[in-house]
Design a protein around this motif. Structure first.
Motif, PDB file in Angstrom:
ATOM      1  N   GLN A   1      59.270  47.772  37.985  1.00  0.00           N
ATOM      2  CA  GLN A   1      59.677  48.886  37.141  1.00  0.00           C
ATOM      3  C   GLN A   1      59.784  50.217  37.865  1.00  0.00           C
ATOM      4  OE1 GLN A   1      56.577  48.385  33.971  1.00  0.00           O
ATOM      5  NE2 GLN A   1      58.372  48.449  32.666  1.00  0.00           N
ATOM      6  N   ALA A   2      59.266  50.292  39.087  1.00  0.00           N
ATOM      7  CA  ALA A   2      59.205  51.620  39.675  1.00  0.00           C
ATOM      8  C   ALA A   2      59.785  51.723  41.079  1.00  0.00           C
ATOM      9  CB  ALA A   2      57.759  52.099  39.701  1.00  0.00           C
TER      10      ALA A   2
ATOM     11  N   TYR B   1      57.844  58.160  26.488  1.00  0.00           N
ATOM     12  CA  TYR B   1      58.663  58.497  27.651  1.00  0.00           C
ATOM     13  C   TYR B   1      60.156  58.340  27.362  1.00  0.00           C
ATOM     14  CZ  TYR B   1      59.828  58.514  32.657  1.00  0.00           C
ATOM     15  OH  TYR B   1      60.333  58.808  33.893  1.00  0.00           O
TER      16      TYR B   1
ATOM     17  N   VAL C   1      62.378  63.329  31.273  1.00  0.00           N
ATOM     18  CA  VAL C   1      62.117  63.781  32.636  1.00  0.00           C
ATOM     19  C   VAL C   1      62.464  65.264  32.780  1.00  0.00           C
ATOM     20  CG1 VAL C   1      62.808  63.519  35.053  1.00  0.00           C
ATOM     21  CG2 VAL C   1      62.397  61.493  33.645  1.00  0.00           C
TER      22      VAL C   1
ATOM     23  N   ALA D   1      61.674  55.401  27.131  1.00  0.00           N
ATOM     24  CA  ALA D   1      62.198  54.138  27.665  1.00  0.00           C
ATOM     25  C   ALA D   1      62.401  53.132  26.546  1.00  0.00           C
ATOM     26  CB  ALA D   1      61.262  53.579  28.725  1.00  0.00           C
TER      27      ALA D   1
ATOM     28  N   MET E   1      56.416  59.137  34.511  1.00  0.00           N
ATOM     29  CA  MET E   1      55.633  57.950  34.186  1.00  0.00           C
ATOM     30  C   MET E   1      55.467  57.041  35.392  1.00  0.00           C
ATOM     31  SD  MET E   1      55.853  55.170  31.134  1.00  0.00           S
ATOM     32  CE  MET E   1      57.188  54.142  31.657  1.00  0.00           C
TER      33      MET E   1
ATOM     34  N   PHE F   1      66.042  63.490  43.738  1.00  0.00           N
ATOM     35  CA  PHE F   1      67.037  63.665  44.810  1.00  0.00           C
ATOM     36  C   PHE F   1      68.228  64.505  44.360  1.00  0.00           C
ATOM     37  CE2 PHE F   1      68.310  59.558  42.947  1.00  0.00           C
ATOM     38  CZ  PHE F   1      69.667  59.756  42.728  1.00  0.00           C
ATOM     39  N   THR F   2      68.516  64.480  43.075  1.00  0.00           N
ATOM     40  CA  THR F   2      69.609  65.309  42.569  1.00  0.00           C
ATOM     41  C   THR F   2      69.264  66.789  42.710  1.00  0.00           C
ATOM     42  OG1 THR F   2      69.996  63.560  40.978  1.00  0.00           O
ATOM     43  CG2 THR F   2      71.145  65.609  40.608  1.00  0.00           C
TER      44      THR F   2
ATOM     45  N   ARG G   1      55.969  60.481  43.429  1.00  0.00           N
ATOM     46  CA  ARG G   1      57.307  60.795  42.937  1.00  0.00           C
ATOM     47  C   ARG G   1      57.265  61.964  41.958  1.00  0.00           C
ATOM     48  NH1 ARG G   1      59.937  55.800  40.306  1.00  0.00           N
ATOM     49  NH2 ARG G   1      60.150  55.266  42.498  1.00  0.00           N
ATOM     50  N   TRP G   2      56.240  61.984  41.124  1.00  0.00           N
ATOM     51  CA  TRP G   2      56.178  63.018  40.084  1.00  0.00           C
ATOM     52  C   TRP G   2      55.530  64.288  40.592  1.00  0.00           C
ATOM     53  CZ3 TRP G   2      59.639  61.758  36.906  1.00  0.00           C
ATOM     54  CH2 TRP G   2      59.898  60.409  36.660  1.00  0.00           C
TER      55      TRP G   2
ATOM     56  N   VAL H   1      65.280  58.694  28.455  1.00  0.00           N
ATOM     57  CA  VAL H   1      64.370  58.970  29.573  1.00  0.00           C
ATOM     58  C   VAL H   1      64.779  60.246  30.299  1.00  0.00           C
ATOM     59  CG1 VAL H   1      63.489  58.132  31.766  1.00  0.00           C
ATOM     60  CG2 VAL H   1      63.793  56.533  29.890  1.00  0.00           C
ATOM     61  N   GLY H   2      66.101  60.401  30.489  1.00  0.00           N
ATOM     62  CA  GLY H   2      66.582  61.574  31.218  1.00  0.00           C
ATOM     63  C   GLY H   2      66.078  62.866  30.588  1.00  0.00           C
TER      64      GLY H   2
ATOM     65  N   LEU I   1      63.147  59.504  44.082  1.00  0.00           N
ATOM     66  CA  LEU I   1      64.062  58.805  43.171  1.00  0.00           C
ATOM     67  C   LEU I   1      64.383  59.614  41.917  1.00  0.00           C
ATOM     68  CD1 LEU I   1      65.633  56.171  42.926  1.00  0.00           C
ATOM     69  CD2 LEU I   1      63.721  55.202  41.673  1.00  0.00           C
ATOM     70  N   SER I   2      63.455  60.452  41.482  1.00  0.00           N
ATOM     71  CA  SER I   2      63.785  61.243  40.292  1.00  0.00           C
ATOM     72  C   SER I   2      64.064  62.694  40.631  1.00  0.00           C
ATOM     73  CB  SER I   2      62.669  61.135  39.266  1.00  0.00           C
ATOM     74  OG  SER I   2      61.438  61.371  39.880  1.00  0.00           O
TER      75      SER I   2
END
Lengths: 509, 361
Positions: free
Chosen positions: A347-348, A307, A333, A309, A339, A364-365, A415-416, A329-330, A361-362
């Motif tokens: 962690q999450a 991933y 993703v 990290a 993950m 919103f952009t 989230r994913w 990580v970016g 969280l991943s």
């Protein structure tokens, strides 16, 4: 007073529940003076919780703990220590910057008028270390300058300084090299000869056979076998006692995956010093690949490295033909990786933030326009996912900390589902999750696979890996030692593979 | 917990408990902004701060009734409180972001001084007011970014990095100014603090604009969301794909930007700059943010709260001034208020933990 062979510790029907989990569900345990009593069980069988009950970190909900014939409840670790029960944890709880002697007498330093009698402390430490056969360790040396084995000796010395009559050792050999294990065993034998009882926890069957007297097996928080002989009980019996299930794993029927699938993830020769070595694997679109292995086998580290990290020392990770930059990580993703890490809370999740903000969280952009976020659009998207996951409570405005473990995990997985995730990495997706939410998570994983998402899953629970995955990779001590389709393996075989060998390679079991 | 939630769990069955659902969504929709979420908690705390402000004003009116009977004086006094709050308020906006993002910036006062001094050197002044403003902003942002780089990429603890910067930036400011007070010759700069619009000082407008932009940035943009995520749980933010290092760096840059603006305001106020100016601004800004409810461990805080914190501090100063009391006594009271604010914060945290615990067992 108790003589050798007398029962010093007796647990009867001990129950301990946490939200959503019955960690201990009727444990019986009997430990005698002067014996090495082994606790055996898979991850999640309740061993850690049991230790914590014995060492005063948890109080049992019901059942009795009898210590030296008296029913007791330890309100804190100091109380257990005082009563003569000392615990040596896997992560040794030493103060690295203090000296050996200071650590040994931490909290009960010999004092006169409030001043520590340093010389007496050092002398007594020397005495205890000598008793452990390690008089060569200088009592005035800072603990951080010792090797792992030396630190373990200091932990044991601390236990003896409390006049411990029961020593609980949680996987003491995990941090030791081969000859150090021999030394550990020698010390244990000397201690038991002095009438001290030892509760010994290890995943390594051969160690149990070498050092243990009797075995108690735990499974799903219950005692499934007690008073087994450590030396003579056949391996097959021990394994079956550990695996014979009471929890039903309800796996939804699998939609047959198409035969021709594009390769999505290719990991080639991935290594990280001290964690895993030369790991190569592939995951195809729509395929579920499961990694079975013990805690410490390097499986979580492997997942985190794929991933980005963690940064790989060598080796490559390729997603849909494009190589990922290491330790980013970016980029992972953006390439479509997602993950769900092992430790949900640390962690999450942002526990104080509402559900929808955790879900987005991943993303919103991406949901935002020109850098301006939109609570309405985020809520709408989160609502959609919450409904599809049957999240309860379904109000996405609630803080995520008010959810149960299972529902928190749904938020992490959800989230994913919001992004364009092509490959989902799941680390212990059902840890601390109750049976109902577990079945729902399984269904979600299957649905994702049916939609063409690749899934790479790590779990300590072998049946889960076998039930969910199309293909199973067995990992031991940082290496993949076996790859097979799920149908070719059964639980006993996998357990044998993950537990066998290790330190004393070649020792017949 | 809603009723349907309870029955859902009690059933304990995997999925498919259909009929209960609609009732629940209906009931659950109501606390949208409502009472029980983070928002309401913030609202309540800010209302409490307004209450404190009212009490402070009441004390003023009680101790100096003859002054407060004059409505012109009261209006002017409010304006002078706001003017007093304006410079430190701008610094506090940046500080609030840094603290919410999980950091701390001890160098803000030093950055203000360095930027002010650099902007008022003879060489810079020769470029006129535009050059001076440009210089102040660029210097302050650059120093802030250096902080950020040291902290995020150099992995220095924020406390240490910015403490070192505090010393270094003040040192550089003294070096540049040769420990002299540098008079600003720019009529434009000097006119900012003196100027008024509709009877209200321009400095107050500047604070209002900065605070408003800060509020929008924190609450309505991805930058603000990242700030909350990074400060709330840095590992979760990182694993969600947020570039934590870059964001942390930018936060200190933002704090620097606010310091640059404050430097111009302060230079204008004194029509000069010197290395010792903006002394202890870091303490005032941190205190204001904490009183405003910003969590020192990061992840939570509001611009409105911070601004109320700043105004409360300014009001206290004003209260002591109109009563002719010493600054020393004033500082003691301020210290007490900071401790009280942190105690309240901890107490609230304990209450929350207890509540959670009760729900678990």
């Amino acid at each position: 007073m108790t003589g050798p062979g007398d029962v010093v510790l007796r647990l009867t029907d001990v129950v301990k529940t946490f939200p959503g989990v019955r960690a201990l569900d009727g444990v019986q345990l009997e430990v005698r003076a002067g014996e090495v009593h082994c606790l055996l069980g898979q991850n999640g069988a309740g061993k850690s919780t049991l230790i914590k009950v014995l060492s005063g970190l948890h109080r049992p909900d019901s059942g009795t703990v009898e210590w030296l014939g008296q029913p007791v409840t330890f309100s804190n670790p100091q109380a257990a220590m005082k009563a003569g029960i000392a615990t040596i944890y896997q992560e040794l709880d030493l103060v690295e910057d203090l000296t050996v002697a200071e650590n040994v007498f931490l909290g009960h330093e010999p004092k006169v008028a409030g001043f520590v009698r340093r010389r007496a402390m050092v002398a007594r430490t020397t005495g205890i270390l000598g008793r452990l056969g390690h008089g060569e360790i200088p009592p005035r040396r800072a603990v951080h300058r010792l090797q792992a084995a030396g630190k373990q000796i200091v932990s044991m010395a601390r236990a003896l300084s409390h006049e411990a009559r029961l020593l609980i050792m949680d996987e003491p050999s995990a941090v030791l090299a081969h000859d150090e294990v021999e030394n550990l065993f020698r010390i244990i034998r000397e201690l038991t000869a002095q009438g001290i009882a030892v509760v010994y926890i290890s995943h390594r069957l051969e160690e149990i056979r070498t050092i243990g007297d009797r075995v108690t097996v735990l499974k799903d928080g219950r005692t499934t076998a007690a008073d087994l002989s450590a030396a003579e009980t056949p391996t097959s019996e021990l394994v079956s006692r550990m695996t014979g299930r009471t929890i039903e794993y309800v796996f939804p029927p699998r939609v047959a995956a198409p035969a021709e699938r594009a390769e999505l993830l290719a990991v080639d020769g991935l290594s990280r010093a001290g964690e895993f070595t030369d790991v190569s694997l592939t995951v195809a679109a729509g395929e579920i690949v499961g990694i079975a292995g013990l805690v410490g086998s390097g499986r979580s580290e492997l997942l985190e490295t794929i991933y980005g990290a963690r940064r790989a020392d060598t080796g490559t990770v390729t997603v849909a033909g494009r190589r990922l930059p290491p330790g980013n990580v970016g980029a992972a993703v953006r390439a479509g990786l997602g993950m769900a890490p092992e430790e949900r809370k640390s962690q999450a999740l942002l526990l104080g933030e509402p559900i929808y903000r955790n879900m987005t969280l991943s993303t919103f952009t991406r949901i935002a326009r020109l850098g301006f976020t939109s609570a309405r659009r985020e809520r709408d998207e989160a609502d959609r996912v919450a409904r599809s996951l049957d999240l309860r409570p379904s109000d996405v405005g609630r803080p995520v900390r008010t959810l149960s473990g299972g529902n928190q995990q749904k938020v992490v997985v959800g989230r994913w589902l919001l992004g364009d995730t092509r490959l989902l990495l799941l680390d212990e997706p059902t840890r601390g999750v109750d049976v109902g939410a577990r079945a729902e998570l399984y269904r979600v994983i299957h649905r994702l696979a049916a939609e063409g998402v690749g899934v790479l899953l790590v779990s300590s629970e072998v049946p889960e890996v076998l039930g969910l995955a199309d293909r199973v990779l067995v990992m031991r001590e940082g290496r993949l030692i076996r790859t097979a389709s799920a149908g070719e393996l059964d639980e006993d075989t996998v357990l044998d593979l993950v537990m066998a060998g290790s330190l004393m390679e070649g020792t017949p079991i | 917990m809603t009723l349907s939630d309870g029955t859902g769990t009690a059933a304990g069955l995997p999925a498919q408990s259909p009929p209960v659902e609609p009732a629940q969504t209906g009931a659950a929709k109501s606390p949208r902004i409502g009472w029980g979420g983070e928002n309401s908690e913030n609202t309540i705390r800010n209302l409490v701060l307004v209450g404190v402000l009212v009490v402070l004003i009441a004390i003023g009116a009680f101790t100096q009734p003859q002054l407060y009977s004059d409505s012109t004086w009261v209006w002017n006094n409010i304006l002078s409180i706001l003017q007093l709050a304006s410079v430190i308020g701008v610094v506090t906006v940046g500080m609030t972001f840094v603290i919410i993002g999980g950091g701390i910036d001890l160098s803000v006062g030093a950055i203000v001084a360095l930027a002010g001094v650099w902007a008022t050197t003879v060489a810079t002044q020769s470029y006129g007011a535009g050059g001076m403003i440009f210089t102040a902003i660029v210097v302050a942002v650059a120093v802030g970014l250096i902080n950020g780089v040291l902290i995020s990429y150099g992995k220095l603890v924020p406390f240490i990095a910015t403490l070192a910067m505090l010393v270094a930036a003040r040192g550089l400011a003294a070096e540049i100014s040769d420990k002299q007070t540098q008079i600003s010759d720019s009529a434009f700069i000097n006119g900012i603090a003196a100027g008024k619009l509709l009877g209200i000082p321009l400095l107050v407008y500047i604070l209002a604009v900065v605070a408003t932009i800060g509020w929008v940035l924190l609450n309505r943009t991805t930058f603000g969301r990242r700030t909350i995520a990074v400060g709330g749980n840095v590992e979760a933010a990182r694993l969600a794909g947020i570039n934590v290092k870059r964001h942390t760096m930018l936060l200190y840059g933002l704090s620097g930007l606010c310091c640059g603006i404050a430097a111009i305001m302060l230079t204008s106020q004194g029509t000069s700059a010197q290395a010792a100016m903006a002394n202890l601004y870091e303490l005032d800004a941190i205190a204001a943010a904490i009183i405003g409810g910003t969590l020192l461990s990061g992840g939570r805080g509001t611009i409105v709260g911070s601004m109320l914190g700043v105004i409360i501090f300014a009001t206290i100063t004003n209260l002591f001034a109109i009563n002719g009391l010493s600054t020393e006594a004033q500082n003691m009271v301020k210290g007490g208020i900071i401790i009280a604010a942190v105690l309240v914060q901890q107490f609230r945290f304990k209450a929350v933990t207890r509540f959670l615990h009760r729900n678990k067992t």
